[in-house]
Design a protein around this motif. Structure first.
Motif, mmCIF file in Angstrom:
data_model
loop_
_atom_site.group_PDB
_atom_site.id
_atom_site.type_symbol
_atom_site.label_atom_id
_atom_site.label_comp_id
_atom_site.label_asym_id
_atom_site.label_seq_id
_atom_site.Cartn_x
_atom_site.Cartn_y
_atom_site.Cartn_z
ATOM 1 N N UNK A 97 5.615 -6.742 -8.713
ATOM 2 C CA UNK A 97 5.944 -6.499 -7.511
ATOM 3 C C UNK A 97 6.406 -5.164 -7.216
ATOM 4 N N UNK A 98 6.155 -4.399 -6.168
ATOM 5 C CA UNK A 98 6.908 -3.239 -6.340
ATOM 6 C C UNK A 98 7.252 -2.706 -4.745
ATOM 7 N N UNK A 99 8.439 -2.873 -4.499
ATOM 8 C CA UNK A 99 9.017 -2.540 -3.090
ATOM 9 C C UNK A 99 9.509 -1.219 -3.262
ATOM 10 N N UNK A 100 8.870 -0.245 -2.940
ATOM 11 C CA UNK A 100 8.852 0.995 -3.069
ATOM 12 C C UNK A 100 10.155 1.582 -2.185
ATOM 13 N N UNK A 101 10.660 0.766 -1.300
ATOM 14 C CA UNK A 101 11.917 1.159 -0.298
ATOM 15 C C UNK A 101 12.894 0.156 -0.614
ATOM 16 N N UNK B 74 5.239 0.867 2.389
ATOM 17 C CA UNK B 74 6.022 1.212 3.540
ATOM 18 C C UNK B 74 6.673 -0.276 4.093
ATOM 19 N N UNK B 75 8.113 0.364 4.312
ATOM 20 C CA UNK B 75 8.720 -0.684 4.894
ATOM 21 C C UNK B 75 8.403 -1.766 5.832
ATOM 22 N N UNK B 76 8.409 -2.925 5.483
ATOM 23 C CA UNK B 76 8.040 -4.190 6.294
ATOM 24 C C UNK B 76 6.442 -4.621 6.141
ATOM 25 N N UNK B 77 5.785 -3.756 5.426
ATOM 26 C CA UNK B 77 4.330 -4.121 5.258
ATOM 27 C C UNK B 77 3.803 -4.233 3.615
#
Length: 126
Positions: free
Chosen positions: A114-118, A39-42
């Motif tokens: 690295x997985x930045x879903x958003x 989730x964003x920022x986490x």
């Protein structure tokens, strides 16, 4: 579930793993030395935190679809941009644009490090 042997197939492998609803299948797609941002920022790292992040995603009932926008590879590292969603009974439960970094493993398969879903959302700063 077999891991992908081409970087451009990682998104499809992740969606297929998610749709099994089997934690071990999903976790096989990841390199736990990396980072996942569920989730964003986490951002989180480490196997325990990856499992917690995946449990959160699995709590969303439905089918995951991931479309690869692009995948650029340089040697044993690749970066991909994705558009993904989870739908249930034709209702979109969640939809986002992600950025993923994949690393080729010693056996020739690819995993997400690295997985930045958003990460590709227009208002995403970090």
């Amino acid at each position: 579930m077999n891991l992908p042997r081409r970087a451009e197939d990682v998104h499809a492998a992740l969606a297929a793993a998610f749709n099994t609803r089997d934690m071990s299948n999903i976790l096989r797609v990841y390199d736990f030395n990396g980072v996942i941002v569920p989730e964003p920022g986490k951002p989180v790292s480490g196997r325990e935190n990856f499992e917690e992040a995946v449990r959160g995603i699995l709590s969303i009932e439905g089918t995951m679809e991931i479309r690869t926008v692009y995948c650029l590879q340089a040697g044993d590292v690749a970066v991909g941009r994705s558009e993904w969603n989870i739908t249930n009974d034709n209702e979109v439960k969640i939809s986002a644009k992600g950025i993923e970094v994949m690393k080729q493993q010693a056996d020739g398969t690819w995993k997400i490090i690295i997985d930045h879903a958003f990460g590709a959302l227009e208002n995403m700063l970090a």
